[in-house]
Design a protein around this motif. Structure first.
Motif, PDB file in Angstrom:
ATOM      1  N   LYS A 160       7.814  14.839  -0.655  1.00 47.44           N
ATOM      2  CA  LYS A 160       8.374  14.653  -1.990  1.00 47.44           C
ATOM      3  C   LYS A 160       7.972  13.284  -2.527  1.00 47.44           C
ATOM      4  N   GLU A 161       8.086  13.139  -3.826  1.00 41.78           N
ATOM      5  CA  GLU A 161       7.691  11.901  -4.484  1.00 41.78           C
ATOM      6  C   GLU A 161       8.610  10.741  -4.112  1.00 41.78           C
ATOM      7  N   LYS A 162       9.895  11.030  -3.923  1.00 41.79           N
ATOM      8  CA  LYS A 162      10.870   9.988  -3.596  1.00 41.79           C
ATOM      9  C   LYS A 162      12.110  10.639  -3.000  1.00 41.79           C
ATOM     10  N   GLU A 219       0.821  -1.220   0.000  1.00 39.59           N
ATOM     11  CA  GLU A 219       0.000   0.000   0.000  1.00 39.59           C
ATOM     12  C   GLU A 219       0.855   1.269   0.000  1.00 39.59           C
ATOM     13  N   PHE A 220       2.146   1.161   0.348  1.00 38.33           N
ATOM     14  CA  PHE A 220       3.044   2.317   0.274  1.00 38.33           C
ATOM     15  C   PHE A 220       3.300   2.737  -1.176  1.00 38.33           C
ATOM     16  N   LYS A 221       3.088   1.818  -2.107  1.00 38.88           N
ATOM     17  CA  LYS A 221       3.306   2.067  -3.536  1.00 38.88           C
ATOM     18  C   LYS A 221       4.727   2.575  -3.806  1.00 38.88           C
ATOM     19  N   MET A 222       5.707   1.830  -3.270  1.00 43.58           N
ATOM     20  CA  MET A 222       7.102   2.226  -3.402  1.00 43.58           C
ATOM     21  C   MET A 222       7.954   1.156  -4.074  1.00 43.58           C
ATOM     22  N   ASP A 223       7.321   0.238  -4.793  1.00 43.62           N
ATOM     23  CA  ASP A 223       8.079  -0.827  -5.475  1.00 43.62           C
ATOM     24  C   ASP A 223       9.119  -0.274  -6.449  1.00 43.62           C
ATOM     25  N   LYS A 259      10.742  15.345  -6.895  1.00 43.15           N
ATOM     26  CA  LYS A 259       9.554  16.159  -7.164  1.00 43.15           C
ATOM     27  C   LYS A 259       8.788  16.445  -5.873  1.00 43.15           C
ATOM     28  N   LYS A 260       8.497  17.713  -5.630  1.00 45.35           N
ATOM     29  CA  LYS A 260       7.808  18.119  -4.410  1.00 45.35           C
ATOM     30  C   LYS A 260       6.303  17.881  -4.521  1.00 45.35           C
ATOM     31  N   GLY A 300       8.361   8.500   2.800  1.00 48.95           N
ATOM     32  CA  GLY A 300       7.238   8.084   1.955  1.00 48.95           C
ATOM     33  C   GLY A 300       6.734   9.177   1.027  1.00 48.95           C
ATOM     34  N   PRO A 301       6.203   8.806  -0.144  1.00 48.56           N
ATOM     35  CA  PRO A 301       5.786   9.798  -1.156  1.00 48.56           C
ATOM     36  C   PRO A 301       4.647  10.707  -0.706  1.00 48.56           C
TER      37      PRO A 301
END
Length: 661
Positions: A489-491, A332-336, A509-510, A481-482
């Protein structure tokens, strides 16, 4: 407000309890008079600081000089009666009384005369800064050993003659019995305390600078303080909670800025196991990309620098592996997309990143299994457990983190201001971003409330290991986390900055918040979301340094939002052009103070070099703010209403007085 019998009937049980505290009509009436008077006093002065990043010398000085307020008070009080050099000396004495007195004792020949002149000047300053408070409040702040004497001197009639000999004799006796030095120290510290009523820290006490532990030691002693956690604070809080991924980030950050002394000397955490591991696995690796950023005044040998670089690289690789475990645990973090070790072609020394191939500037990965990059070596597992044990068993770190929890939060509403470190996550259209947590979506205020609760759960909760682990993982998410309101930030492109030269891969990216924070409507919407009236409220924000040298204005959205990260950290001075901001909110309005570079405590004492500070009054109150206009004032008004009901209940015979014989 008109009092009615039904109001008494509704709370008669409470009024009977209240009568135990105020058992007679006279006592209830006296407290009503007292509260009414307090409501009309000027509001206390609030100071806001942000992004201190371990710069303890500058922080302590700003605290001692109250962002230049004490020097301005001295100018206002003495005007042309004192020469500039005498004003500087008096200010330095108030900031550093012990150290300055030691110097003066070595230099002055006639100390009695110096003591007499100085004592009268200090009393005059103290009388001025205490004038906006009740005698009761000042009395509570007085040092016990001199409380009676100081109270007498503070309430001397400036032009009175009836008791002049009495006051003079107090001063003479203080000098005659050799108590002048102690008295000067006590009254100087009293001035420092009275000049700031409340201190707000808008996040990021830790990392980069050398003394985060010293800063929190000072905050623990401070009379009134709150803290809104920053991303650099939360990662240390996670490390103290036993999160190994947060711990790895803490060590990596400290190694990057050659600041391992905070971990080792400040918190007594043993890093020898990491040094041993780094030498074993990276002994022949120059680790050039991991050489620490060292300030000129730090003295390291070449051997020490290269050891730090090896430790830096070793813990960085461990960090990437541990982060991979968390990302896999939480889809669910969507950080793959941050599982970058999987994208490396170790044979060619390249990486596929967002559809493009990049050459790695360092292809030495002695601890990475090429077939299973995120697998930890047995030696890494052993090392991690040793380090984790040191972090969770550090008494001082544990105490400091508990202080951050007890005095801190993700956000605070205080006196019509909304305080938070990073951002309120937004979508591209300016609406509040929904974030999935535990199969439920949260946004706006509800998101911050949920994350605040999970952070506390990650540290304090012991019943379920799985729930504690999930909460600890969320602490790490708050760091990087994004959709974290602390990161914004996005990453976090840590891997790219170490291993890829192309700057395009370093871009972070902010959150859309940083585009919209200069928009009045968005700021008003955020204030409403948190239950504040936009016409009389402000957002006070840190996290992203204001580039003053490039003309950036810290005051956004027509004064609705104020960014007070001016670059306290030396690492940011070149970027911002200054060395930090302080926001001051007193009874006359809002003032923004920008600080120049602070050389050292030694020069501040010996050469009386204060921080050069420039003040801009950007919002002046139409009507001077009183205690009645503050949050405390609202509480006092509630107490006042209850006391008036009690008084009426006494007079109607519904509650009996308790008169002692």
């Amino acid at each position: 407000m008109e009092l009615k019998n039904e109001d008494i009937d509704k709370c008669i049980k409470y009024l009977k309890l209240l009568s135990k505290q105020y058992p007679t009509i006279n006592e209830a009436a006296t407290e009503i008079i007292n509260l009414k008077a307090i409501l009309n006093l000027p509001k206390g002065t609030e100071h806001f600081l942000s992004d201190i990043h371990g710069e303890y010398e500058q922080f302590v000085h700003v605290l001692k000089n109250a962002s230049g307020v004490i020097r301005r008070k001295i100018d206002d009080i003495f005007g042309n009666r004192l020469m500039q050099k005498d004003k500087k000396s008096l200010a330095t004495l108030i900031y550093y009384p012990e150290q300055k007195l030691d110097m003066i004792l070595r230099q002055q020949k006639n100390m009695d005369d110096w003591y007499r002149i100085t004592l009268y000047r200090l009393i005059e300053v103290c009388r001025n800064v205490s004038s906006k408070y009740t005698r009761s409040k000042v009395r509570k702040a007085l040092p016990k050993e001199f409380s009676y004497i100081i109270e007498e001197l503070l309430h001397e009639e400036p032009h009175g003659v009836d008791k002049q000999e009495y006051y003079d004799e107090i001063i003479n006796t203080i000098i005659d019995i050799d108590r002048a030095k102690d008295f000067i120290i006590a009254i100087s510290k009293l001035i420092q305390r009275l000049v700031v009523d409340r201190l707000h820290i808008i996040g990021d006490i830790f990392d980069r600078g050398p003394g985060a532990d010293i800063i929190i030691d000072k905050l623990e002693e401070y009379h009134s303080v709150d803290i809104q956690w920053g991303n650099h604070d939360i990662v240390w809080m996670g490390a103290a909670a036993g999160s190994v991924v947060c711990m790895a980030n803490v060590i990596r950050n400290s190694a990057r800025y050659a600041n391992l002394s905070t971990i080792e000397d400040g918190y007594g955490i043993n890093l020898l196991p990491l040094a041993t591991f780094a030498v074993e696995f990276y002994g022949n690796d120059p680790c050039e990309r991991f050489l620490p950023k060292i300030e000129t005044e730090k003295n390291y040998t070449v051997k020490e620098i290269h050891l730090i670089a090896k430790m830096h690289k070793a813990i960085s690789v461990i960090q990437f592996k541990l982060e991979g475990e968390v990302i896999k645990r939480h889809p669910e973090f969507k950080m793959d997309h941050r599982l970058l070790l999987n994208d490396i072609d170790f044979k060619s020394g390249t990486i596929q990143l967002y559809g493009k191939e990049y050459k790695l500037n360092d292809n030495s990965f002695p601890t990475v299994d090429k077939e299973d990059p995120y697998k930890l070596l047995d030696e890494e597992v052993e090392l991690i457990e040793k380090l984790r044990s040191s972090f969770v068993n550090s008494e001082k770190l544990n105490r400091h983190v508990r202080f951050l929890f007890s005095h801190g939060s993700l956000y605070l509403k205080f006196n019509s201001n909304l305080l938070y470190h990073g951002c309120i996550p937004l979508n591209d259209d300016g609406s509040f971003k929904e974030v999935l947590i535990e199969n439920k979506k949260y946004k706006g205020k509800a998101l911050l409330d949920k994350l605040d609760m999970l952070a506390r759960e990650g540290f304090f909760y012991e019943s379920s290991l799985e729930e504690k682990q999930n909460a600890a993982d969320m602490i790490w998410y708050l760091w990087t986390g994004p959709f974290s309101p602390l990161f914004g930030k996005e990453k976090m492109t840590t891997f790219e900055r170490y291993f890829i030269d192309e700057g395009e891969t370093h871009y972070e990216k902010k959150d859309p918040y940083y585009f919209y924070r200069n928009n009045d409507d968005i700021c008003n919407k955020i204030l409403c979301e948190f239950g504040l009236e936009p016409s009389e409220s402000h957002i006070i924000n840190g996290h992203v340094p204001v580039k003053k040298k490039d003309g950036e204005n810290p005051v956004k959205a027509g004064g609705k939002l104020i960014v007070i990260d001016g670059g306290f950290s030396r690492a940011y001075h070149n970027k911002t052009g200054i060395a930090g901001y302080t926001l001051i909110y007193n009874s006359f309005g809002l003032q923004l103070v920008s600080h120049e570079h602070f050389e050292s405590t030694e020069k501040a004492i010996e050469e009386e070099k204060d921080i050069l500070s420039s003040t801009v009054i950007f919002e002046k109150a139409v009507k001077r703010k009183r205690v009645g206009d503050t949050d405390i004032g609202r509480e006092l008004k509630g107490q006042l209403h209850e006391l008036k009901l009690l008084l009426l209940a006494y007079r109607k015979g519904l509650v009996k007085e308790s008169i002692k014989k």
